[in-house]
Write a protein that holds these residues in place. Structure first.
Motif, mmCIF file in Angstrom:
data_model
loop_
_atom_site.group_PDB
_atom_site.id
_atom_site.type_symbol
_atom_site.label_atom_id
_atom_site.label_comp_id
_atom_site.label_asym_id
_atom_site.label_seq_id
_atom_site.Cartn_x
_atom_site.Cartn_y
_atom_site.Cartn_z
ATOM 1 N N ILE A 153 7.945 -26.672 -40.226
ATOM 2 C CA ILE A 153 6.949 -27.745 -40.275
ATOM 3 C C ILE A 153 6.933 -28.545 -38.964
ATOM 4 O O ILE A 153 5.875 -28.817 -38.402
ATOM 5 C CB ILE A 153 7.217 -28.691 -41.479
ATOM 6 N N THR A 154 8.114 -28.909 -38.443
ATOM 7 C CA THR A 154 8.101 -29.743 -37.237
ATOM 8 C C THR A 154 7.552 -28.987 -36.035
ATOM 9 O O THR A 154 6.767 -29.534 -35.273
ATOM 10 C CB THR A 154 9.505 -30.293 -36.897
ATOM 11 N N THR A 155 7.899 -27.698 -35.867
ATOM 12 C CA THR A 155 7.366 -26.992 -34.695
ATOM 13 C C THR A 155 5.860 -26.806 -34.813
ATOM 14 O O THR A 155 5.154 -26.812 -33.813
ATOM 15 C CB THR A 155 8.005 -25.597 -34.507
ATOM 16 N N GLN A 156 5.337 -26.656 -36.052
ATOM 17 C CA GLN A 156 3.904 -26.447 -36.197
ATOM 18 C C GLN A 156 3.112 -27.748 -35.997
ATOM 19 O O GLN A 156 1.973 -27.702 -35.562
ATOM 20 C CB GLN A 156 3.563 -25.866 -37.580
ATOM 21 N N VAL A 157 3.712 -28.905 -36.339
ATOM 22 C CA VAL A 157 2.932 -30.149 -36.339
ATOM 23 C C VAL A 157 3.161 -30.999 -35.086
ATOM 24 O O VAL A 157 2.329 -31.831 -34.741
ATOM 25 C CB VAL A 157 3.253 -30.968 -37.621
ATOM 26 N N LEU A 158 4.291 -30.772 -34.393
ATOM 27 C CA LEU A 158 4.649 -31.644 -33.261
ATOM 28 C C LEU A 158 3.515 -31.777 -32.236
ATOM 29 O O LEU A 158 3.207 -32.869 -31.776
ATOM 30 C CB LEU A 158 5.912 -31.092 -32.584
ATOM 31 N N GLY A 159 2.870 -30.658 -31.906
ATOM 32 C CA GLY A 159 1.837 -30.691 -30.871
ATOM 33 C C GLY A 159 0.596 -31.478 -31.261
ATOM 34 O O GLY A 159 -0.151 -31.951 -30.398
ATOM 35 N N TYR A 160 0.346 -31.635 -32.581
ATOM 36 C CA TYR A 160 -0.867 -32.340 -33.006
ATOM 37 C C TYR A 160 -0.882 -33.777 -32.509
ATOM 38 O O TYR A 160 -1.935 -34.326 -32.231
ATOM 39 C CB TYR A 160 -0.971 -32.352 -34.537
ATOM 40 N N GLY A 212 -3.520 -28.216 -44.195
ATOM 41 C CA GLY A 212 -3.479 -26.755 -44.121
ATOM 42 C C GLY A 212 -2.203 -26.272 -43.456
ATOM 43 O O GLY A 212 -1.578 -25.306 -43.904
ATOM 44 N N THR A 213 -1.784 -26.964 -42.381
ATOM 45 C CA THR A 213 -0.576 -26.547 -41.665
ATOM 46 C C THR A 213 0.666 -26.705 -42.538
ATOM 47 O O THR A 213 1.537 -25.832 -42.565
ATOM 48 C CB THR A 213 -0.424 -27.374 -40.379
ATOM 49 N N ILE A 214 0.737 -27.831 -43.266
ATOM 50 C CA ILE A 214 1.903 -28.072 -44.133
ATOM 51 C C ILE A 214 1.979 -27.006 -45.240
ATOM 52 O O ILE A 214 3.025 -26.413 -45.495
ATOM 53 C CB ILE A 214 1.825 -29.481 -44.770
#
Length: 750
Positions: A177-184, A549-551
């Protein structure tokens, strides 16, 4: 991959304005048009703000498609041909379902407690384009923006399946979750530089826009698009039973191996999965579309660049290095393999050089000796270095002035019509992004500090990785927005961390994932935002859909991975699995090798002063000089229009998907791409415009459903059949060495 030339079947949309601006002169109308021609041809200049977006249909179809795609993509990620099902499949399939829901759901309005006097309805009118865009953005999050499943799942896989160590479900979930959302977080703060300016036009999104418009136009013809989709999908579904279960050898028809069943050299040349793939063909859609995505979607000049690079690397450089010069003792090893070897040509025993602390055990490393790569694997890394360097100079030479002037213009220019139309909707307040950034950073720090024994990465590694990603996000998103090429940071990040902090494999892959993925996610997030900008979707609903969606996707990914890793015996161990087993994890095998090369052993002992492959670093220089030479030729012979089409980053990065991809995938992909995007496109343009993307989506969907059905009905019960056609591709000597005196089990001695 170069700018996409979208041939649009629509007249330029200037006519729609006049009823809006009776009082404007012609010049003023001209002024508010978008300055980019492709955008003028593809995107409408009108907007209907009254269309409902937050509908029950949108939530229902969006959540289901997001969960389904993340399930399917994670399920396929471990298979020999890891098909990626992208948002186009959902885009096409959700349309008839949406229209059906609009026809049958009750229109009655009702009150919800807590919402005051607002009225809600399950069916607020016909299914519209904005709902459709949001559904496909949900789906896009489910396919991790077209890359299949979340990158960080591979970390969980290599710890459990390759190293055979433990990692907790919580640590895995947090990582993903953190690697997918950090860039947002920082992507949102960059919106005004790369989304609002008309000059930042994001060519990749125009394919989507033209597809949405094509799908929503009124249909006159007898063969409607939905009908075509269903017919092709049923055919694809039924056919996959043959290569997927009854006759798997059809996945790789390597007839050269069958003709010369005793010769090592002939099998090295002819094997589609473990050799150079001369004459290897396939009758299996997953082999065509798995690594390079569907060939029907890629523009023809990009296919040609990839073809040129593939020919150069596989059929010129590799045979010369292997048979001609025997570089690095190449003939002691297989010609095409992503395994690691000892000096004697045996497979390297990795688990022997890992100690209890999950770090490098130097004594047993000295015993086994240096790590050797197959000729092909070494060259891949060399060309990877060259691709990174060439991207920078290519963009500098060919687009530098344009990017600079567009960046300057984007401050001065008047808002174009699209940005003005978007002003009607409430914008996202900046504190949403600051909050998101703070929360994700805090969660990642908790992971690095309290669960450090599981991820190995110190807190400064996280800060450093985020810093690298943050620095690169703006230049790379500007490159993507103007040229549609996204250079990856993965090789750079693993190289840097391998030099600073060697001997720790998991720390290295975590650093790589934080550094590379947060940048890639930021760019994909911005690309989706631009699509929403062109389709006039309210920004707040866009953000909420992408975030949710990402979560959901990350959670489904990690759950499916956990289920498969714990239920399939010997998953990923290709030497222990039966010959027709699909669970060989080619992508994770390469990720594991990378963790050994860059993390455990460290680049110093492989590409540095203590290793065999230090000359590979010259590829950095070669890659950097290449585009400059092309540019000089272009300036010297400006009349030759083919020179600027030589795109070195694409050409050198052509084999970037290999390994895990194999020559078989490239052969099939290039042939089918050329048929549809050259011959059909040139001689049957009307058919291409109507059905090309739909054909692609239907083939993907049919195969996906059949593969899952086969696994749930026959695979889990282990009901297999056994005959000549199920025993792989029959090239058992393709992985043999050809040097004198090297003995490998099951191979003839030279």
């Amino acid at each position: 991959m170069g700018t996409l030339e979208v041939d649009t079947p629509y007249p330029p949309t200037t006519t729609n304005h006049h009823h809006h601006h009776h009082h404007l002169s012609k010049e003023e109308v001209e002024e508010e048009e978008s300055p980019i021609e492709e955008v003028r041809l593809t995107v409408t200049n009108t907007d209907d703000p009254s269309l409902p977006v937050w509908t029950f249909r949108m939530w229902f179809l969006g959540l289901i498609s997001c969960a389904m795609l993340s399930f399917l993509n994670q399920f396929f990620a471990y298979r020999t041909e890891p098909l990626v099902i992208t948002q186009i499949t959902v885009q096409v399939a959700s349309l008839p379902i949406g229209h059906f829901m609009a026809a049958v759901l009750p229109k009655a309005q009702f009150h919800l407690p807590g919402f005051g006097s607002r009225r809600f309805s399950l069916n607020p009118g016909p299914f519209n384009m904005k709902e459709h865009v949001l559904i496909s953005i949900f789906a896009n999050a489910g396919s991790a923006f077209g890359s299949g499943s979340a990158y960080a799942v591979s970390i969980v896989t290599i710890v459990k399946a390759f190293y055979g160590r433990k990692i907790s479900f919580l640590a895995g979930w947090l990582l993903i979750i953190t690697t997918q959302v950090l860039g947002y977080g920082w992507a949102g703060l960059l919106r005004k530089y790369v989304i609002e300016p008309a000059h930042m036009w994001w060519p990749g999104t125009l394919v989507q826009v033209s597809l949405f418009r094509a799908l929503h136009e009124k249909e006159e013809q007898r063969m409607s698009r939905a009908k075509f989709f269903v017919i092709v999908m049923i055919c694809s579904f039924s056919w996959y039973l043959v290569p997927g279960y009854l006759f798997p050898t059809l996945t790789s028809i390597s007839w050269v191996c069958w003709t010369f069943s005793k010769s090592v050299t002939a099998q090295q040349l002819g094997s589609g999965l473990r050799g150079l793939g001369v004459g290897a063909l396939t009758l299996d859609w997953t082999a065509v579309a798995s690594f390079l995505l569907s060939p029907l979607i890629c523009p023809f000049f990009a296919i040609m660049n990839i073809f040129a690079g593939y020919l150069l690397i596989i059929y010129m450089v590799l045979p010369l290095a292997y048979w001609g010069f025997d570089l690095y003792g190449a003939r002691k090893f297989p010609i095409f393999s992503s395994h690691l070897f000892t000096a004697q040509g045996q497979k390297y025993n990795i688990s022997a050089i890992v100690n209890d602390k999950f770090e490098l055990d130097l004594q047993s490393y000295e015993q086994q000796g240096r790590i050797h790569l197959s000729m092909f694997f070494a060259l891949t890394y060399g060309f990877g270095f060259a691709t990174i360097a060439s991207t920078l100079t290519h963009v500098g030479c060919f687009y530098g002035r344009e990017i600079y002037s567009r960046f300057r213009a984007s401050y001065k220019e008047k808002e174009d019509i699209h940005t003005r139309l978007m002003r009607r909707y409430k914008d996202i307040p900046s504190w949403w992004f600051y909050l998101l950034l703070a929360v994700t950073l805090a969660a990642s720090l908790i992971l690095c500090i309290f669960l450090k024994d599981q991820v190995q990465m110190p807190w400064w590694g996280l800060v450093f990785a985020s810093f690298i990603a943050f620095i690169f996000t703006l230049p790379i998103s500007i490159i993507t927005a103007t040229t549609n090429q996204t250079p990856g940071l993965n090789i750079i990040t693993e190289y840097v961390m391998g030099i600073i902090y060697p001997g720790r494999p998991i720390a290295n892959v975590c650093f790589k994932t934080y550094g590379y993925m947060s940048m890639a996610q930021a760019v994909s997030f911005l690309s989706d935002f631009k699509l929403g900008h062109y389709m006039k979707i309210p920004p707040r609903s866009m953000f909420i859909v992408q975030f949710l969606g990402t979560i959901i996707a990350g959670t489904v990914n990690v759950s499916v991975a956990w289920w498969l890793l714990t239920s399939i015996v010997n998953i990923c161990q290709d030497d222990l699995l039966p010959p027709d087993s699909p669970w060989t994890c080619p992508g994770d095998r390469v990720f594991f090798d990378a963790s050994v090369i860059w993390g455990l052993v460290g680049p110093k002992r492989i590409f540095g002063s203590l290793g065999n492959y230090s000359s590979m670093n010259w590829f950095f220089l070669g890659g950097a000089l290449g585009p400059i030479i092309v540019w000089i030729f272009h300036k010297a012979f400006p009349k030759q229009s083919w020179i600027p089409l030589i795109n070195l980053p694409v050409l050198l990065g052509a084999t970037g998907a290999m390994p895990p991809a194999t020559p078989l995938n490239y052969n099939a992909w290039i042939i089918i791409g050329t048929i549809f995007n050259f011959f059909v496109f040139r001689y049957r343009k009307a058919w291409w415009q109507r059905y090309n993307y739909i054909l692609s989506a239907a083939l993907d969907a049919g195969v996906a459903f059949m593969a899952v059905a086969l696994y749930f009905t026959l695979g889990m019960e282990e009901k297999g059949i056994d005959w000549w056609g199920t025993r792989g591709e029959h090239c058992k000597f393709a992985t043999c060495p050809t040097a004198k005196g090297i003995q490998v089990a099951g191979c003839p001695v030279h």
